[in-house]
Design a protein around this motif. Structure first.
Motif, PDB file in Angstrom:
ATOM      1  N   SER A 293     -54.142 -10.062  33.988  1.00 35.72           N
ATOM      2  CA  SER A 293     -55.136 -10.199  35.050  1.00 35.72           C
ATOM      3  C   SER A 293     -55.894  -8.883  35.249  1.00 35.72           C
ATOM      4  CB  SER A 293     -54.468 -10.616  36.354  1.00 35.72           C
ATOM      5  OG  SER A 293     -53.650  -9.565  36.841  1.00 35.72           O
ATOM      6  N   PRO A 294     -57.154  -8.948  35.693  1.00 38.47           N
ATOM      7  CA  PRO A 294     -57.957  -7.733  35.897  1.00 38.47           C
ATOM      8  C   PRO A 294     -57.318  -6.766  36.894  1.00 38.47           C
ATOM      9  CG  PRO A 294     -59.348  -9.691  35.957  1.00 38.47           C
ATOM     10  CD  PRO A 294     -57.931 -10.176  35.936  1.00 38.47           C
ATOM     11  N   GLU A 295     -56.533  -7.285  37.871  1.00 35.39           N
ATOM     12  CA  GLU A 295     -55.898  -6.413  38.855  1.00 35.39           C
ATOM     13  C   GLU A 295     -54.789  -5.570  38.228  1.00 35.39           C
ATOM     14  OE1 GLU A 295     -55.912  -9.816  39.218  1.00 35.39           O
ATOM     15  OE2 GLU A 295     -57.802  -9.881  40.351  1.00 35.39           O
ATOM     16  N   ILE A 296     -54.100  -6.135  37.264  1.00 37.35           N
ATOM     17  CA  ILE A 296     -52.958  -5.462  36.635  1.00 37.35           C
ATOM     18  C   ILE A 296     -53.394  -4.568  35.477  1.00 37.35           C
ATOM     19  CG2 ILE A 296     -50.867  -5.900  35.255  1.00 37.35           C
ATOM     20  CD1 ILE A 296     -50.341  -8.325  36.984  1.00 37.35           C
ATOM     21  N   LEU A 297     -54.461  -4.946  34.790  1.00 32.91           N
ATOM     22  CA  LEU A 297     -54.864  -4.276  33.549  1.00 32.91           C
ATOM     23  C   LEU A 297     -54.964  -2.745  33.664  1.00 32.91           C
ATOM     24  CD1 LEU A 297     -55.489  -5.294  30.690  1.00 32.91           C
ATOM     25  CD2 LEU A 297     -57.918  -5.221  31.266  1.00 32.91           C
ATOM     26  N   PRO A 298     -55.551  -2.190  34.735  1.00 31.89           N
ATOM     27  CA  PRO A 298     -55.647  -0.714  34.807  1.00 31.89           C
ATOM     28  C   PRO A 298     -54.301  -0.011  34.962  1.00 31.89           C
ATOM     29  CG  PRO A 298     -57.188  -1.776  36.327  1.00 31.89           C
ATOM     30  CD  PRO A 298     -56.246  -2.839  35.873  1.00 31.89           C
ATOM     31  N   LYS A 299     -53.238  -0.756  35.297  1.00 26.65           N
ATOM     32  CA  LYS A 299     -51.947  -0.128  35.580  1.00 26.65           C
ATOM     33  C   LYS A 299     -50.959  -0.194  34.422  1.00 26.65           C
ATOM     34  CE  LYS A 299     -52.295  -1.759  40.392  1.00 26.65           C
ATOM     35  NZ  LYS A 299     -51.624  -2.581  41.421  1.00 26.65           N
ATOM     36  N   ILE A 300     -51.298  -0.914  33.344  1.00 27.20           N
ATOM     37  CA  ILE A 300     -50.262  -1.224  32.342  1.00 27.20           C
ATOM     38  C   ILE A 300     -49.749  -0.002  31.592  1.00 27.20           C
ATOM     39  CG2 ILE A 300     -51.057  -3.596  32.019  1.00 27.20           C
ATOM     40  CD1 ILE A 300     -52.353  -2.681  29.407  1.00 27.20           C
ATOM     41  N   SER A 336     -58.329  -7.937  27.563  1.00 26.53           N
ATOM     42  CA  SER A 336     -57.559  -9.148  27.828  1.00 26.53           C
ATOM     43  C   SER A 336     -58.369 -10.138  28.646  1.00 26.53           C
ATOM     44  CB  SER A 336     -56.259  -8.803  28.561  1.00 26.53           C
ATOM     45  OG  SER A 336     -55.429  -9.937  28.667  1.00 26.53           O
ATOM     46  N   ILE A 337     -58.189 -11.415  28.333  1.00 19.03           N
ATOM     47  CA  ILE A 337     -58.792 -12.505  29.096  1.00 19.03           C
ATOM     48  C   ILE A 337     -57.672 -13.448  29.499  1.00 19.03           C
ATOM     49  CG2 ILE A 337     -60.419 -14.425  29.077  1.00 19.03           C
ATOM     50  CD1 ILE A 337     -61.997 -12.932  26.920  1.00 19.03           C
ATOM     51  N   VAL A 338     -57.537 -13.670  30.784  1.00 15.80           N
ATOM     52  CA  VAL A 338     -56.466 -14.536  31.285  1.00 15.80           C
ATOM     53  C   VAL A 338     -56.615 -15.933  30.678  1.00 15.80           C
ATOM     54  CG1 VAL A 338     -55.483 -15.606  33.347  1.00 15.80           C
ATOM     55  CG2 VAL A 338     -56.257 -13.237  33.428  1.00 15.80           C
ATOM     56  N   GLY A 339     -55.510 -16.418  30.132  1.00 15.98           N
ATOM     57  CA  GLY A 339     -55.501 -17.745  29.529  1.00 15.98           C
ATOM     58  C   GLY A 339     -55.910 -17.775  28.076  1.00 15.98           C
ATOM     59  N   LYS A 340     -56.429 -16.653  27.541  1.00 19.30           N
ATOM     60  CA  LYS A 340     -56.870 -16.627  26.143  1.00 19.30           C
ATOM     61  C   LYS A 340     -56.108 -15.622  25.287  1.00 19.30           C
ATOM     62  CE  LYS A 340     -61.513 -18.450  26.738  1.00 19.30           C
ATOM     63  NZ  LYS A 340     -62.954 -18.281  26.417  1.00 19.30           N
ATOM     64  N   GLY A 341     -55.698 -14.499  25.876  1.00 16.90           N
ATOM     65  CA  GLY A 341     -54.916 -13.555  25.093  1.00 16.90           C
ATOM     66  C   GLY A 341     -55.327 -12.111  25.305  1.00 16.90           C
ATOM     67  N   THR A 342     -54.681 -11.243  24.526  1.00 15.77           N
ATOM     68  CA  THR A 342     -54.838  -9.791  24.693  1.00 15.77           C
ATOM     69  C   THR A 342     -54.981  -9.119  23.327  1.00 15.77           C
ATOM     70  OG1 THR A 342     -53.464  -9.866  26.688  1.00 15.77           O
ATOM     71  CG2 THR A 342     -53.761  -7.720  25.658  1.00 15.77           C
ATOM     72  N   VAL A 343     -55.760  -8.055  23.286  1.00 14.18           N
ATOM     73  CA  VAL A 343     -55.911  -7.252  22.065  1.00 14.18           C
ATOM     74  C   VAL A 343     -55.663  -5.794  22.411  1.00 14.18           C
ATOM     75  CG1 VAL A 343     -57.398  -6.561  20.160  1.00 14.18           C
ATOM     76  CG2 VAL A 343     -57.656  -8.844  21.170  1.00 14.18           C
ATOM     77  N   PHE A 344     -54.675  -5.192  21.765  1.00 14.52           N
ATOM     78  CA  PHE A 344     -54.460  -3.749  21.852  1.00 14.52           C
ATOM     79  C   PHE A 344     -55.048  -3.120  20.596  1.00 14.52           C
ATOM     80  CE2 PHE A 344     -51.315  -5.046  24.932  1.00 14.52           C
ATOM     81  CZ  PHE A 344     -51.316  -4.007  25.856  1.00 14.52           C
ATOM     82  N   SER A 345     -55.913  -2.132  20.778  1.00 12.39           N
ATOM     83  CA  SER A 345     -56.551  -1.437  19.653  1.00 12.39           C
ATOM     84  C   SER A 345     -56.068   0.004  19.616  1.00 12.39           C
ATOM     85  CB  SER A 345     -58.076  -1.479  19.793  1.00 12.39           C
ATOM     86  OG  SER A 345     -58.547  -2.817  19.793  1.00 12.39           O
ATOM     87  N   VAL A 346     -55.500   0.382  18.477  1.00  6.74           N
ATOM     88  CA  VAL A 346     -54.968   1.736  18.289  1.00  6.74           C
ATOM     89  C   VAL A 346     -55.858   2.460  17.279  1.00  6.74           C
ATOM     90  CG1 VAL A 346     -52.993   3.109  17.538  1.00  6.74           C
ATOM     91  CG2 VAL A 346     -52.624   0.954  18.760  1.00  6.74           C
ATOM     92  N   TYR A 347     -56.305   3.666  17.635  1.00 10.14           N
ATOM     93  CA  TYR A 347     -57.150   4.472  16.753  1.00 10.14           C
ATOM     94  C   TYR A 347     -56.402   5.757  16.410  1.00 10.14           C
ATOM     95  CZ  TYR A 347     -60.829   1.420  18.603  1.00 10.14           C
ATOM     96  OH  TYR A 347     -61.582   0.325  18.977  1.00 10.14           O
ATOM     97  N   ILE A 348     -56.251   6.016  15.104  1.00  2.00           N
ATOM     98  CA  ILE A 348     -55.505   7.197  14.658  1.00  2.00           C
ATOM     99  C   ILE A 348     -56.328   7.942  13.599  1.00  2.00           C
ATOM    100  CG2 ILE A 348     -53.334   8.045  13.689  1.00  2.00           C
ATOM    101  CD1 ILE A 348     -52.060   5.377  14.433  1.00  2.00           C
ATOM    102  N   PRO A 349     -56.503   9.257  13.758  1.00  2.00           N
ATOM    103  CA  PRO A 349     -57.252  10.028  12.752  1.00  2.00           C
ATOM    104  C   PRO A 349     -56.524  10.032  11.401  1.00  2.00           C
ATOM    105  CG  PRO A 349     -56.958  11.286  14.782  1.00  2.00           C
ATOM    106  CD  PRO A 349     -56.075  10.100  14.886  1.00  2.00           C
ATOM    107  N   VAL A 350     -57.294  10.066  10.328  1.00  2.00           N
ATOM    108  CA  VAL A 350     -56.716  10.091   8.983  1.00  2.00           C
ATOM    109  C   VAL A 350     -56.701  11.520   8.478  1.00  2.00           C
ATOM    110  CG1 VAL A 350     -57.554   7.774   8.504  1.00  2.00           C
ATOM    111  CG2 VAL A 350     -58.919   9.732   7.789  1.00  2.00           C
ATOM    112  N   ILE A 351     -55.829  11.764   7.482  1.00  2.00           N
ATOM    113  CA  ILE A 351     -55.904  13.027   6.753  1.00  2.00           C
ATOM    114  C   ILE A 351     -56.550  12.724   5.415  1.00  2.00           C
ATOM    115  CG2 ILE A 351     -53.989  14.166   7.912  1.00  2.00           C
ATOM    116  CD1 ILE A 351     -52.157  13.357   5.736  1.00  2.00           C
ATOM    117  N   LEU A 352     -57.495  13.543   5.056  1.00  2.00           N
ATOM    118  CA  LEU A 352     -58.346  13.211   3.920  1.00  2.00           C
ATOM    119  C   LEU A 352     -57.634  13.283   2.585  1.00  2.00           C
ATOM    120  CD1 LEU A 352     -61.618  15.013   5.045  1.00  2.00           C
ATOM    121  CD2 LEU A 352     -60.984  12.606   5.313  1.00  2.00           C
ATOM    122  N   GLU A 353     -56.730  14.226   2.428  1.00  2.00           N
ATOM    123  CA  GLU A 353     -56.135  14.438   1.109  1.00  2.00           C
ATOM    124  C   GLU A 353     -54.774  15.082   1.235  1.00  2.00           C
ATOM    125  OE1 GLU A 353     -57.204  16.667  -3.124  1.00  2.00           O
ATOM    126  OE2 GLU A 353     -58.574  16.761  -1.437  1.00  2.00           O
TER     127      GLU A 353
END
Length: 488
Positions: A293-300, A336-353
């Motif tokens: 829910s939008p009320e909970i989302l900022p606290k997770i 997240s959309i209530v009743g449809k699901g949630t997506v967590f997106s993780v972004y991590i820097p790469v090392i080139l070589e």
């Protein structure tokens, strides 16, 4: 400046909240920090959440004509924060409430305790996985040899009855092999929990870590959702602690599973996808669960915040995940959309070589069609199995342990075309043999194949990557070891 003025200044500018009440329970004073943190303390009085339950304490203090100061200590939770309170009842005077915010202190203690438990689990898991890997190697390797025997038997034009028997044997061996491979995948996942308490970062293949996490989360997802993966090809490596990264993805997968009700797995999905966005790898973990829910989302991501029933969650999971990813100079977002699901997106820097060691000395070619192969392991059963697997591949010499291997290398080192050595051995390890060969017989170190149990320390993993030699992970099959020797 009089003493009264000094005491008044001490109270007013104290970094912790101080509230004064009269014997009737009316708030008559609050210092600067109290007025800032609790701006409606005067209007709400005893009904304010920070003074919750104080009525009963005030009753215990009445009538307040005692000759000594009464002190009462308590702990109270208010809107996700934890406060320690010292309540002083002075003779024929007022009641003072001294309020100390201990939220951060409790978070640190709880996280330390949580990490200690994870570290213990990691040590046990790695130990179990390592002990299992050798017996699994005997079984899986022997099954692959058995398959080779039946293949040879069938190629000799045996009669129909023997042909049918060998077909049944092949089918049984194939089923046994699949079962052992499942155990191998589980032990590989257990190794991912090892060294979770260490801060060392090593080059990491994200897809390998995700697959290990999926293997461990499969039971939690069973009867809830089907797991699918959409991996980008040729992703570069990242620099991370494998155990901690494994913890992040395992937590996200289990949370995704718990967001989906049991009983309709065919119509629900948990998807893990990867992509390369400029100099960062993006990993999405999505589910078709009930959403947030939008009320909970900022606290997770707040420490100790949980929507799970008491005893089923610490409220530290996502908070720790965020901390781990931030330590990698990355970030983690949620939609997240209530009743449809949630997506967590993780972004991590790469090392080139990653620089790999390239010795200047060339390998000396030796005459003869058969290769001279040295086998080194401290487990006699594994050593015996490798001898059987490599029959017909060359002249095989095997020694038990690193000490005898070093002596043999000093005597006949340059005669060996291939050295297959266990990496983790007592006294003299595989890396010790490698460095000895590089120092005294330049070029010989390039002929090493390392056999590992897969639960090496970070320095060992870094060594294996930078050395650039082939690595054979236990348990292995005949095809695996044959493939390795053709790389040398």
């Amino acid at each position: 400046m009089t003493l009264d003025v000094q005491l008044a200044n001490f109270a007013e500018w104290n970094p912790n909240a101080i509230i004064e009440l009269n014997t009737a329970g009316t708030v008559i004073y609050a210092n600067l920090i109290a007025r800032t943190q609790f701006p409606d303390i005067f209007t709400q009085g005893l009904s304010h959440s920070i003074l919750k339950g104080l009525e009963k304490i005030l009753q215990d203090f009445q009538p307040n004509h005692q000759s000594e100061v009464i002190v009462y200590n308590r702990e109270i939770d208010v809107h996700g924060k934890c406060y320690e309170q010292q309540i002083f009842a002075l003779p024929d005077a007022a009641i003072y409430v001294y309020i100390l915010d201990v939220t951060e202190s409790k978070q640190l203690k709880a996280q330390a305790h949580f990490n200690d438990r994870l570290a213990t689990v990691g040590i046990l898991a790695a130990g179990v996985a390592h002990e299992i890997s050798n017996p699994l190697t005997w079984i899986l390797g022997s099954l692959s040899l058995f398959q080779g025997f039946t293949k040879t038997l069938k190629s000799n034009h045996v009669n129909r009855e023997i042909q049918e028997i060998t077909n049944k044997i092949d089918e049984t061996v194939h089923e046994l092999t699949r079962g052992i491979e499942q155990i191998r995948d589980i032990t590989s996942s257990l190794k991912g929990l090892a060294h979770i308490d260490k801060n060392e970062a090593v080059p990491v293949d994200v897809h390998k870590i995700i697959n290990m996490a999926i293997s461990m989360a499969s039971l939690a997802c069973k009867n809830r959702a089907e797991i699918e993966t959409k991996y980008a090809e040729n992703l570069p490596v990242i620099l991370s602690n494998p155990g901690k990264l494994h913890q992040v993805f395992l937590n996200l997968l289990i949370n995704a599973a718990q967001a989906i009700s049991i009983g309709d797995s065919q119509h629900n999905k948990i998807c893990v996808s990867t992509s390369l966005e400029k100099s960062r790898i993006r990993i999405d973990v999505s589910d078709t669960g009930h959403g947030i829910s939008p009320e909970i989302l900022p606290k997770i991501f707040d420490a100790f915040f949980t929507t799970k029933p008491s005893g089923q969650g610490t409220g530290l999971g996502l908070s720790i995940c965020q901390e781990i990813i931030c330590d990698l100079k990355g970030k983690i977002n949620v939609q997240s959309i209530v009743g449809k699901g949630t997506v967590f997106s993780v972004y991590i820097p790469v090392i080139l070589e990653i620089s790999k060691k390239q010795p200047e000395s060339d390998i000396i070619a030796y005459p003869g069609n058969k290769k001279q192969i040295l086998l080194v392991d401290d487990d006699p059963m594994v050593l015996k199995l490798m001898r059987r697997m490599l029959e017909g591949q060359g002249q095989i010499t095997s020694v038990l342990g690193g000490s005898d291997a070093m002596k043999l290398i000093d005597q006949h080192g340059k005669l060996f075309d291939i050295i297959i050595s266990d990496f983790n051995m007592p006294q003299i390890s595989g890396s010790d043999l490698y460095h000895h060969a590089a120092k005294h017989y330049p070029g010989l170190e390039r002929r090493f194949i390392f056999v590992t149990g897969g639960a090496e320390l970070p320095w060992a993993k870094t060594f294996l990557i930078t050395a650039g030699n082939p690595v054979l992970e236990k348990p292995f099959q005949l095809k695996d070891i044959l493939k390795m020797i053709h790389k040398i």
